[in-house]
Design a protein around this motif. Structure first.
Motif, PDB file in Angstrom:
ATOM      1  N   ALA A 258       4.570   1.780   0.603  1.00  0.00           N
ATOM      2  CA  ALA A 258       5.252   1.075  -0.485  1.00  0.00           C
ATOM      3  C   ALA A 258       4.503   1.302  -1.795  1.00  0.00           C
ATOM      4  O   ALA A 258       3.921   0.377  -2.364  1.00  0.00           O
TER       5      ALA A 258
ATOM      6  N   GLY B 176     -12.232  -3.389  -8.146  1.00  0.00           N
ATOM      7  CA  GLY B 176     -12.690  -2.118  -7.596  1.00  0.00           C
ATOM      8  C   GLY B 176     -13.790  -1.543  -8.463  1.00  0.00           C
ATOM      9  O   GLY B 176     -14.238  -2.168  -9.439  1.00  0.00           O
TER      10      GLY B 176
ATOM     11  N   GLN C 139     -18.535   6.941   4.727  1.00  0.00           N
ATOM     12  CA  GLN C 139     -19.752   7.025   5.518  1.00  0.00           C
ATOM     13  C   GLN C 139     -20.258   5.639   5.921  1.00  0.00           C
ATOM     14  O   GLN C 139     -20.790   5.456   7.011  1.00  0.00           O
TER      15      GLN C 139
ATOM     16  N   THR D 187     -19.506   0.509  -2.537  1.00  0.00           N
ATOM     17  CA  THR D 187     -18.527  -0.389  -1.915  1.00  0.00           C
ATOM     18  C   THR D 187     -19.036  -1.809  -1.682  1.00  0.00           C
ATOM     19  O   THR D 187     -18.249  -2.752  -1.684  1.00  0.00           O
TER      20      THR D 187
ATOM     21  N   GLY E  29      -3.600   4.637   2.585  1.00  0.00           N
ATOM     22  CA  GLY E  29      -3.101   4.023   3.812  1.00  0.00           C
ATOM     23  C   GLY E  29      -3.799   2.702   4.019  1.00  0.00           C
ATOM     24  O   GLY E  29      -4.756   2.370   3.301  1.00  0.00           O
TER      25      GLY E  29
ATOM     26  N   VAL F 202      -8.530   8.130   0.690  1.00  0.00           N
ATOM     27  CA  VAL F 202      -7.488   8.056   1.716  1.00  0.00           C
ATOM     28  C   VAL F 202      -6.452   7.053   1.245  1.00  0.00           C
ATOM     29  O   VAL F 202      -6.798   5.988   0.734  1.00  0.00           O
TER      30      VAL F 202
ATOM     31  N   ASP G  88       0.842  -1.209   0.000  1.00  0.00           N
ATOM     32  CA  ASP G  88       0.000   0.000   0.000  1.00  0.00           C
ATOM     33  C   ASP G  88       0.870   1.248   0.000  1.00  0.00           C
ATOM     34  O   ASP G  88       1.896   1.324   0.684  1.00  0.00           O
TER      35      ASP G  88
ATOM     36  N   LYS H 135     -18.082  10.003   9.354  1.00  0.00           N
ATOM     37  CA  LYS H 135     -17.348  10.559   8.221  1.00  0.00           C
ATOM     38  C   LYS H 135     -16.725  11.839   8.728  1.00  0.00           C
ATOM     39  O   LYS H 135     -17.479  12.755   9.002  1.00  0.00           O
TER      40      LYS H 135
ATOM     41  N   ALA I 133      -9.970  15.062  -1.274  1.00  0.00           N
ATOM     42  CA  ALA I 133     -11.062  14.943  -0.304  1.00  0.00           C
ATOM     43  C   ALA I 133     -11.804  13.639  -0.534  1.00  0.00           C
ATOM     44  O   ALA I 133     -12.643  13.243   0.267  1.00  0.00           O
ATOM     45  N   ALA I 134     -11.496  12.982  -1.643  1.00  0.00           N
ATOM     46  CA  ALA I 134     -12.313  11.867  -2.114  1.00  0.00           C
ATOM     47  C   ALA I 134     -11.654  10.511  -1.910  1.00  0.00           C
ATOM     48  O   ALA I 134     -12.100   9.520  -2.463  1.00  0.00           O
TER      49      ALA I 134
END
Ligand SMILES: Cc1cc2nc3c(=O)[nH]c(=O)nc-3n(C[C@H](O)[C@H](O)[C@H](O)COP(=O)(O)OP(=O)(O)OC[C@H]3O[C@@H](n4cnc5c(N)ncnc54)[C@H](O)[C@@H]3O)c2cc1C
Ligand code: SF4
Lengths: 532, 175
Positions: free
Chosen positions: A242, A501, A104, A514, A95, A93, A42, A213, A90-91
């Motif tokens: 990575a 995805g 949310q 999701t 990590g 993350v 990641d 959120k 903003a859309a």
């Protein structure tokens, strides 16, 4: 070694997964539990769960300019050159846990109609899968995400089993809406939430921090660190910080041989594997494929169709709000408990799908007003009384049909921290999407007016924004000229490369993506395992 | 309206000072804390008396315990508070012979307006009035209005930041 963490590659493993969001984490957990040797790479860090309260304060208290999940800077540089601005950082993350750290957590299945828009309505493109094909994977995905839900939605597609956890009961403000909706003949129902309504082995029950959120301090909201933990317990190796720079292939161009990744000390490593799964989100996935161009594939890996990055699609927010002359009891929790999917399925191709959400968090919280106020003491209290208490709002998601000109491409004029061209998100709205937003506003306004609301804001076609669901950029299909991945999620071009995805979505409906991503991840895992 | 022990713990939880582990990347670092001086504590109480609604009692106890506990978990915060208190006193010293904490209540409010702390953007790295807004004023307002007692004054007994369970959102205004 970097700071005590070994980031050197493992020997050739069964599967290398790029990205530790829900898509990658689910694939890793599935394959590891089946006994395969898995390495996950990641780009971002491992966040310490003990910091979550501090991140919550960052969010709630003005002044500290650090982003809640550390997005931004050179690592995350991007361009947005379309007709519409796209606030990419903003859309998402970066990590371990991916964007679900911030999300949310509403999780619903697509409708049967979503999979066959062309054959039913003559718009967009059919998926190469039907709802029935995905149905068992949806059920499994709901188990994986410990979804709290009820079978009270008259518009939902058929389901075989109840949700794993009971739904969160409706809010007080839902009851205000219910009366008006009944009067108007609009059916309302519960919201499936990836959030513990009861404790599970992996997390306690929701305790009502109300900041879901961008961060749930209690861990009651699902995030992909749960599947990362499961994968690691079954022997998978997850390497943070990575970022994969490119994928390299064999001479024939048939198979990917290694993922080349960078580590914080500036070295590059190669992770070899029998199978590769790219699950880097709807923007970084196509970008990585484009960055992996070679002599054999001058337009980028898996891109013989020319469609990698094309058909970038998001959902649009539509909303109307105002004040009632009675208390509305907002802001106790950070999630919604009632929706209406009555306007979801389309009767013709003139408009897209609409999903209505009855907000439990309209208007400002007392601390929002206080920390920005110019008054103190009793005057401040009076100001807060004016701002909090009577706010009410209906929001919703609106569908955008995919268009090839909306796309993620490389911006050769700008590079990121590693010298790679940044992603350029080219995004715009078409007439039909605007019309759908207007229709959503009309319905929303009618409900609020029926309640006697003094309407004072509308998010419509002019001031709408994206819902941060990045879809369509490696679309699925059976024809290699018209699509990037097959229904197995394997790329048409390379025999051991899968893409998992929302980038594989052919169309996105108006449901948060999701649960469908999770269903596809489980399906892809089966196909990868078959090949291993 | 009394601030009680539960509010104190809530306020600490909401600011992260209640958590035990360190955090390397966030501003609120759980480093070894220093003591908050009596003078800093007195100043915070004096400010809270102006910032909180007049109907609230027990302000002194709440602020003292809150600040002390919080600083025990966060040396950076202690330094920010001390520095902001120094700036406030320095400003006051141009007109008065006593520090801010010893001014009559009315003048405490006037000083904040005169120094334009009321319109300042909260900024931990900004100029004096912006740091005062961030470290002193907003610190106190945040603590108060993320507790059931503070937010409860306006009908929100489970405000964002407070883990008040999943019942209150279902209750009507009269129940
Ligand atoms: C504010 C917000 C609210 C949302 N709310 C909802 C909701 O209610 N319901 C819903 O269904 N969805 C919601 N979403 C969307 C949801 O978060 C995403 O659909 C989901 O996280 C996507 O999963 P993913 O694994 O494909 O990608 P991500 O979760 O984005 O994870 C991708 C991972 O890949 C890593 N990565 C990227 N590039 C590389 C590289 N080159 N090398 C190595 N690693 C890389 C990133 O660091 C990241 O960790 C929301 C999103 C946001 C931002
Ligand atoms: S309300 Fe949201 S943030 Fe609070 S515990 Fe529940 S899920 Fe987590």
């Amino acid at each position: 070694m970097n700071g005590g963490v070994d980031r050197t590659p493992s020997g050739r493993v069964d599967a290398c997964v790029v990205g530790a969001g829900p898509a990658g984490a689910l694939v890793a957990a599935e394959l590891a539990s089946a006994g395969y040797d898995v390495v996950v790479l990641d780009a971002g860090p491992r966040f310490d769960p003990a910091d979550r309260e501090a991140r919550m304060e960052r969010h709630l208290r003005p002044g500290d300019r650090e982003p809640v999940w550390d997005m931004g800077g050179e690592r995350d540089a991007y361009s947005a050159t379309g007709a519409r601005e796209y606030p990419l950082n903003a859309a998402r993350v970066k990590g371990v846990g991916g964007s679900t750290l911030h999300w949310q957590g509403m999780v619903m299945r697509l409708h049967e109609q979503d999979f066959r828009l062309d054959s039913e309505l003559g718009v967009a493109t059919d998926w190469p899968l039907s709802y029935d094909d995905l149905r068992p994977y949806y059920a499994a995905a709901e188990e994986e995400l410990s979804v709290a839900g009820a079978s009270d939605n008259p518009f939902a597609p058929p389901r075989e089993t109840p949700h794993p956890l009971p739904a969160f009961p409706p809010s007080y403000s839902d009851s205000l809406f219910a009366e008006a909706c009944e009067e108007l003949g609009i059916a309302t129902h519960s919201v499936p939430n990836a959030r513990n309504s009861e404790p599970t082995d992996e997390g306690g029950a929701c305790v009502g921090y109300g900041t879901c959120k961008p961060v749930c301090p209690s861990g009651a909201k699902y995030d992909a660190t749960r599947h990362v933990a499961r994968a690691e317990a079954d022997g998978a190796r997850v390497v943070d910080r990575a970022p994969v720079q490119r994928l390299v292939h064999d001479d024939a161009g048939d198979r990917v041989t290694a993922a080349v990744y960078a580590t914080p000390d500036g070295t590059e490593h190669r992770q070899e594997a029998r199978e590769f799964v790219v699950a880097a989100g709807g923007v970084e996935t196509p970008r990585l494929l484009l960055l992996s161009k070679s002599e054999r594939y001058p337009d980028g890996l898996a891109n013989s169709s020319g469609l990698v990055g094309r058909y970038f699609t998001d959902h649009l927010f539509a909303g109307v709000g105002g004040t009632l002359d009675e208390p509305t009891r907002q802001k106790h929790v950070g999630f919604n408990t009632t929706e209406s999917h009555q306007f979801y399925d389309r009767s013709d191709g003139a408009r897209g799908a609409i999903k209505l959400e009855f907000l439990n968090y309209a208007g400002p919280a007392p601390a929002d007003v206080a920390t920005g106020a110019e008054t103190f003491g009793d005057d401040l209290l009076a100001e807060i009384r004016g701002a909090y208490g009577n706010r009410i709002a209906v929001g919703g998601l609106v569908e955008q049909y995919p268009r090839a000109e909306n796309r993620v491409r490389l911006d050769p004029s700008r590079t990121d921290a590693h010298g790679n061209p940044v992603p350029d998100v080219v995004w715009s709205l078409d007439r039909r999407t605007r019309a759908t937003i207007e229709r959503a506003n009309e319905i929303q306004r009618s409900i609020l007016e029926e309640m006697g609301t003094d309407v004072d804001w509308t998010v419509g076609p002019e001031n709408t924004g994206p819902a941060f669901h990045h879809m369509g950029t490696t679309r699925m299909g059976t024809d290699p000229d018209e699509s990037v991945v097959a229904p197995t999620l394997r790329t048409h071009d390379l025999a051991n490369l899968s893409v998992v995805g929302s980038s594989a979505f052919v169309t996105g409906g108006a449901m948060n993506p999701t649960l469908t991503i999770a269903a596809l991840a489980l399906k892809a895992s089966d196909h990868v395992a078959e090949r291993l | 309206m009394e601030l009680d022990r539960r509010d104190l713990l809530t306020a600490l939880a909401a600011t992260g000072a209640g958590s035990t582990a360190g955090c390397s990347s966030t501003r609120r670092q759980a480093t070894d804390g220093g003591d908050v001086s009596d003078h800093d504590a007195d100043t915070l109480v004096a400010l809270a008396e102006v910032l909180y609604p007049s109907s609230v009692s027990n302000v002194g106890e709440f602020v003292r315990e809150y600040s002390l506990e919080r600083v025990a978990a966060d040396a950076e915060y202690a330094a920010g508070v001390a520095e902001a208190v120094g700036s406030l006193d320095e400003y006051v010293s141009e007109w008065h012979d006593v520090p801010y904490a010893e001014l009559p209540t009315v003048e405490r409010g006037e000083i904040l307006r005169h120094m334009t702390v009321d319109t300042a953007d909260p900024d931990p790295d900004g100029v004096a009035r912006e740091r005062i807004r961030y470290y002193l004023v907003n610190e106190l307002l945040y603590a108060f209005y993320t507790t059931p007692t503070g937010a409860g004054l306006v009908g929100l007994e489970n405000p964002p930041g407070h883990p008040g369970g999943t019942r209150s959102y279902r209750r009507g205004p009269d129940s």
